[in-house]
Structure formats: C-alpha cells, structure tokens
Enzyme design. Structure first.
Site, PDB file in Angstrom:
ATOM      1  N   ARG A  57     -19.969   6.234 -15.111  1.00 32.20           N
ATOM      2  CA  ARG A  57     -19.196   6.094 -16.350  1.00 32.20           C
ATOM      3  C   ARG A  57     -19.957   5.199 -17.343  1.00 32.20           C
ATOM      4  NH1 ARG A  57     -15.430   8.109 -19.778  1.00 32.20           N
ATOM      5  NH2 ARG A  57     -14.066   6.513 -20.631  1.00 32.20           N
ATOM      6  N   GLU A  86       5.388  -0.649  11.198  1.00 28.11           N
ATOM      7  CA  GLU A  86       5.062  -1.376  12.463  1.00 28.11           C
ATOM      8  C   GLU A  86       5.495  -2.824  12.369  1.00 28.11           C
ATOM      9  OE1 GLU A  86       4.652   0.875  14.140  1.00 28.11           O
ATOM     10  OE2 GLU A  86       3.698   2.295  12.801  1.00 28.11           O
ATOM     11  N   GLN A 123      -8.073   0.353 -11.458  1.00 27.59           N
ATOM     12  CA  GLN A 123      -8.484  -0.450 -12.621  1.00 27.59           C
ATOM     13  C   GLN A 123      -9.900  -0.066 -13.065  1.00 27.59           C
ATOM     14  OE1 GLN A 123      -6.218  -2.544 -13.848  1.00 27.59           O
ATOM     15  NE2 GLN A 123      -7.518  -3.011 -15.605  1.00 27.59           N
ATOM     16  N   ALA A 128      18.917  -1.522  12.126  1.00 23.16           N
ATOM     17  CA  ALA A 128      18.040  -2.320  12.999  1.00 23.16           C
ATOM     18  C   ALA A 128      16.597  -2.015  12.627  1.00 23.16           C
ATOM     19  CB  ALA A 128      18.297  -1.981  14.463  1.00 23.16           C
TER      20      ALA A 128
HETATM   21  C1  LIG Z   1       7.280   6.169   5.968  1.00 26.31           C
HETATM   22  C2  LIG Z   1       7.843   5.414   7.136  1.00 26.31           C
HETATM   23  C3  LIG Z   1       7.688   5.932   8.402  1.00 26.31           C
HETATM   24  C4  LIG Z   1       8.241   5.277   9.503  1.00 26.31           C
HETATM   25  N1  LIG Z   1       8.077   5.825  10.749  1.00 26.31           N
HETATM   26  C5  LIG Z   1       8.693   5.271  11.799  1.00 26.31           C
HETATM   27  C6  LIG Z   1       8.620   5.891  13.104  1.00 26.31           C
HETATM   28  O1  LIG Z   1       7.957   6.911  13.301  1.00 26.31           O
HETATM   29  N2  LIG Z   1       9.315   5.330  14.111  1.00 26.31           N
HETATM   30  C7  LIG Z   1      10.064   4.189  13.937  1.00 26.31           C
HETATM   31  O2  LIG Z   1      10.677   3.723  14.907  1.00 26.31           O
HETATM   32  N3  LIG Z   1      10.133   3.571  12.725  1.00 26.31           N
HETATM   33  C8  LIG Z   1       9.485   4.079  11.665  1.00 26.31           C
HETATM   34  N4  LIG Z   1       9.569   3.475  10.416  1.00 26.31           N
HETATM   35  C9  LIG Z   1      10.441   2.312  10.269  1.00 26.31           C
HETATM   36  C10 LIG Z   1       9.697   1.017  10.023  1.00 26.31           C
HETATM   37  O3  LIG Z   1       9.169   0.544  11.228  1.00 26.31           O
HETATM   38  C11 LIG Z   1      10.688   0.039   9.376  1.00 26.31           C
HETATM   39  O4  LIG Z   1      10.880   0.484   8.057  1.00 26.31           O
HETATM   40  C12 LIG Z   1      10.165  -1.370   9.378  1.00 26.31           C
HETATM   41  O5  LIG Z   1      10.183  -1.876  10.684  1.00 26.31           O
HETATM   42  C13 LIG Z   1      10.983  -2.303   8.489  1.00 26.31           C
HETATM   43  O6  LIG Z   1      12.354  -2.204   8.697  1.00 26.31           O
HETATM   44  P1  LIG Z   1      13.322  -2.037   7.435  1.00 26.31           P
HETATM   45  O7  LIG Z   1      12.785  -0.931   6.592  1.00 26.31           O
HETATM   46  O8  LIG Z   1      14.727  -1.906   7.930  1.00 26.31           O
HETATM   47  O9  LIG Z   1      13.202  -3.375   6.619  1.00 26.31           O
HETATM   48  P2  LIG Z   1      14.158  -4.658   6.728  1.00 26.31           P
HETATM   49  O10 LIG Z   1      14.172  -5.168   8.125  1.00 26.31           O
HETATM   50  O11 LIG Z   1      15.471  -4.346   6.090  1.00 26.31           O
HETATM   51  O12 LIG Z   1      13.384  -5.699   5.813  1.00 26.31           O
HETATM   52  C14 LIG Z   1      13.594  -5.805   4.400  1.00 26.31           C
HETATM   53  C15 LIG Z   1      12.680  -6.910   3.861  1.00 26.31           C
HETATM   54  O13 LIG Z   1      13.046  -8.168   4.476  1.00 26.31           O
HETATM   55  C16 LIG Z   1      11.898  -8.759   5.084  1.00 26.31           C
HETATM   56  N5  LIG Z   1      12.325  -9.486   6.297  1.00 26.31           N
HETATM   57  C17 LIG Z   1      13.093  -9.026   7.319  1.00 26.31           C
HETATM   58  N6  LIG Z   1      13.255  -9.985   8.235  1.00 26.31           N
HETATM   59  C18 LIG Z   1      12.581 -11.076   7.801  1.00 26.31           C
HETATM   60  C19 LIG Z   1      12.364 -12.405   8.295  1.00 26.31           C
HETATM   61  N7  LIG Z   1      12.878 -12.794   9.460  1.00 26.31           N
HETATM   62  N8  LIG Z   1      11.615 -13.264   7.572  1.00 26.31           N
HETATM   63  C20 LIG Z   1      11.073 -12.898   6.378  1.00 26.31           C
HETATM   64  N9  LIG Z   1      11.247 -11.647   5.862  1.00 26.31           N
HETATM   65  C21 LIG Z   1      11.975 -10.767   6.553  1.00 26.31           C
HETATM   66  C22 LIG Z   1      10.977  -7.596   5.404  1.00 26.31           C
HETATM   67  O14 LIG Z   1       9.629  -8.018   5.458  1.00 26.31           O
HETATM   68  C23 LIG Z   1      11.217  -6.682   4.193  1.00 26.31           C
HETATM   69  O15 LIG Z   1      10.423  -7.125   3.119  1.00 26.31           O
HETATM   70  C24 LIG Z   1       8.978   4.080   9.321  1.00 26.31           C
HETATM   71  C25 LIG Z   1       9.097   3.537   8.032  1.00 26.31           C
HETATM   72  C26 LIG Z   1       8.524   4.185   6.964  1.00 26.31           C
HETATM   73  C27 LIG Z   1       8.672   3.568   5.595  1.00 26.31           C
END
Ligand SMILES: Cc1cc2nc3c(=O)[nH]c(=O)nc-3n(C[C@H](O)[C@H](O)[C@H](O)COP(=O)(O)OP(=O)(O)OC[C@H]3O[C@@H](n4cnc5c(N)ncnc54)[C@H](O)[C@@H]3O)c2cc1C
Length: 382
Positions: A269, A365, A338, A131
C-alpha cells in the site's frame, strides 16, 4: 521442569504439510464458509486423509502418537486461514483424549477408532444457561434406574451438537451440594438421540453451529458413564484444560494470519509516495504485533510439551496460553484492521473475520476472567 519444546523433524513436516494444504484447499473457501455458515465436507475429507484427527492418539487406536504439540501445530496452521475449519479439526481431539484418559476399555475400543479416523463427529456439553462460569450449578440430572441412567435437562451453546455422533454430557447424579454430585456420560446419537431446541446465531465461526439441546427421558446404559459416578468435575476440568490448549492454538493461528496479511498489505500500500511500511509508526505497530505472536507461541508450545511429558502443570500453562493468546489475537487482528485502514473493515479482506473469530477465544473454555481465578489459585496455592 524442562523448558525444551523444540520441534522434531516429524512435527515440522506435519506443520509444513498442513500449511500447504490450508493455503491450497481452505484459503479459497474461507470467506464463503464464513458468509454461508456451511462447512464443506471436502475439507473434512482432507483432514481425514492427512490423519489430522489422530495425531495425539496411540497407534493402537489408529493414531500416530505424536502428542498434543503436533495437534496444536496443525490447529495453528489451519487457524491462520479459517477458524471454523480449525474447530472442526479440534472438537474430536478433546472428546477422544477424554475417553482415552477416563473411559473404560470397552469405551476406548468402541469410540476412539471412529474419532481418530474422523468418521465420528463429537461434542462436549457442560454449559447450561444458568451455569456458565460456575459449572457446579448445572441442573441436568441423570437418574439411576436399574442398569441405566435416565437423563433430563437442557444444555446451552454446544458446538457441533447438530452433527455429532456422540456427545460427552455432564449431569448431576446427586444433589448433596458437593463437587462429587456431577458425573460424565457418553451419549450416542444412534441409540438415544437428543433434540435440538435452537441453533444460536453468532458473530464469527459461523459454520460451527452452537446448539441448545434438550434431553428428555434420555435412557443410556450404565456402561456409558465415563469414569466413576461423581467423577465428572475432574473430567470437566480436564476437558477445559485440553480445550484451552486447542483454543490457544486456534488463536495463535488467527494472530499469525492477521500479522501476515497486514505485513504484506503495508509493503504494497502506497501513500505519500511510498509504501506505508516505510513509516516508523507502522513499523512499531508491526513489531509489537510480532512480539505478541511469538511470545504466545512459546507459551503454548511449552504448555503442550509439558502435557506430552505427562506433567499436569502443562494444563496450567495451557490456561495461561489461552488467556494470553486470545487477548493477543484480538489485539493483533484489531491492529491489522487499523493497518489496512478503511478497507480493513470491509469483507474484501479477511482481517475483520479474524477479529470476530479472535473474540470468541476470549470467551470460551471459561472466559479469560474466570481462567484468571484458576491461574491465581495456582499462584497462591488456594
Ligand atoms: C460460540 C460458543 C460456543 C460454545 N461451545 C460450547 C460447547 O461446545 N460446550 C460447552 O459446554 N460450552 C460451550 N460454550 C459455553 C462457554 O463455555 C460459556 O459461554 C463460558 O463458560 C462462559 O459462561 P457464560 O457465557 O454463562 O458467562 P457468565 O458466567 O454469565 O459470565 C458473564 C461475565 O461475568 C464474568 N464472570 C463470571 N464469574 C466471574 C468471577 N467469579 N469473577 C470475575 N468475573 C466473572 C465472566 O468473565 C463474563 O465476563 C460456548 C460458548 C460460545 C460463546
């Protein structure tokens, strides 16, 4: 809607004080923090001493009541030098402001003073491996049992969960398939510790450990539910709204830091017998970078000023600022590399670190794509 977001003398003073502190205390350690993934406690102590955790909080809780714009200014200044340090400063602000807005009187009294003083480290756990962009799918469950809730489930990528004294956790309290299925809880480590399954290695902000958490029969008193049962979605949206603003401020700092560094470098530079800043191609790049930074700054300050005036649309502009500034920071940092040529790719200079740290802000976020869904819904009135 007023467009007035000029800084007060007090805000300028805070900004300048933090700028000096960041240069003197953080800059000498920034590369080492990135290399080792260890955050020095001496920097956190500086933040405490300057009261940086409490700027946006009411005086009644030990804060200085200067609004989210002041916190954004601080994060921008720290982010210019070290993104990990900016995250350390930002994390408790979101948690504290959520408790301030949605918590019970008792929760406010119990938790906010520790957050404001910087003595309580916090985290927010919404994301789960299955999720991500769609948090309505979270599976972590909070089962009501008398005057307690028993939480079971896993959370992924939670920043600072290894250090936190309290975590705001979002969990399902029903399975009806409606947004009202989700509630928010405050979990205190001392009372009901969580376990950390894995700390995930990442490409930037290495001193902020992203943890995968497990809650197994984690029983918490009902009084630790934040807001109404079923009110978690609204709180989660606010968490994202606040985090967008704070992440945008960090991103703005990265963009400004990368521009400053590249600007100085191009003046020093020398190639073809003169400073490379004298070539018009270089000048045009610098001008474009500066325009991105300045545009992002106006958008972010506007968002903050609206939030400080109690206007909910400030969060809409905050989401816009997070998208615009994170893309701008990525472009400015890449262009800075760059402009430094081959040395830009080397760890001798901070711009490659800035590029790695900028990338993160496009992803968190709600990725920029999923934030665009929110922005389009606002435009179209959906
Ligand atoms: C370093 C780091 C720290 C974090 N810290 C926290 C934290 O402290 N607490 C917390 O709760 N979460 C945290 N997160 C989680 C973060 O909020 C999620 O990674 C983020 O919400 C995206 O979810 P996902 O990685 O599952 O991507 P996915 O939902 O799997 O998305 C994969 C790709 O599909 C795209 N996509 C998904 N749905 C759609 C749509 N409807 N239309 C078009 N494109 C779409 C996305 O843009 C992305 O490019 C952290 C993440 C990172 C990387």
């Amino acid at each position: 809607m007023s467009g007035d977001y000029s800084l007060t003398d007090e805000q300028k003073m805070v900004r300048d004080t933090v700028r000096r502190m960041a240069q003197e205390k953080i800059a000498p350690l920034a590369a080492e923090i990135d290399d080792t993934g260890v955050f020095p406690s001496v920097i956190r102590e500086q933040f405490k001493e300057l009261g940086l955790f409490g700027l946006a909080f009411p005086e009644a809780y030990g804060g200085s009541e200067m609004g989210i714009l002041s916190s954004a200014l601080v994060l921008e200044e720290i982010g210019r030098i070290c993104s990990s340090s900016a995250i350390i400063c930002a994390a408790p602000i979101t948690t504290g402001l959520l408790i301030l807005e949605y918590g019970s009187d008792q929760q406010k009294k119990s938790f906010i003073p520790g957050i404001v003083s910087g003595n309580t480290t916090t985290a927010v756990a919404l994301f789960e491996t299955d999720a991500g962009s769609d948090p309505e799918r979270i599976a972590t469950y909070a089962e009501k049992a008398g005057d307690r809730y028993v939480i079971n489930g896993k959370k992924g990528l939670v920043d600072l969960a290894d250090e936190a004294g309290l975590i705001i956790v979002f969990a399902r309290t029903k399975n009806s398939g409606k947004p009202q299925d989700i509630s928010a809880f405050i979990i205190e480590k001392d009372l009901t510790p969580w376990s950390i399954e894995r700390t995930v290695e990442k490409m930037g902000t290495t001193a902020i450990h992203a943890c995968e958490l497990v809650f197994e029969g984690c029983a918490i008193p009902q009084k630790n539910r934040m807001g109404e049962e079923g009110g978690g979605q609204i709180i989660a949206a606010r968490a994202r709204g606040l985090n967008c603003i704070l992440a945008a401020a960090r991103g703005l700092g990265i963009a400004q830091g990368a521009l400053d560094y590249a600007l100085n470098y191009t003046k020093e530079r020398v190639q073809f017998g003169r400073p490379i800043s004298s070539f018009q191609g270089i000048q045009f790049m610098l001008a474009d970078m500066a325009a991105l930074v300045e545009t992002g700054r106006y958008l972010l300050y506007k968002a903050c000023a609206e939030v400080d005036r109690g206007q909910a649309e400030g969060y809409y502009f905050g989401a816009m600022a997070k998208c615009f500034i994170s893309d701008a920071a990525m472009k400015v940092a890449t262009d800075a590399i760059q402009l430094l040529g081959g040395y830009g790719y080397m760890k001798d200079h901070p711009v490659e670190r800035m590029m790695r740290d900028a990338k993160l802000i496009q992803l968190v976020e709600g990725t920029n794509y999923t934030q665009h869904i929110f922005l389009a819904e606002g435009l179209l009135g959906l």
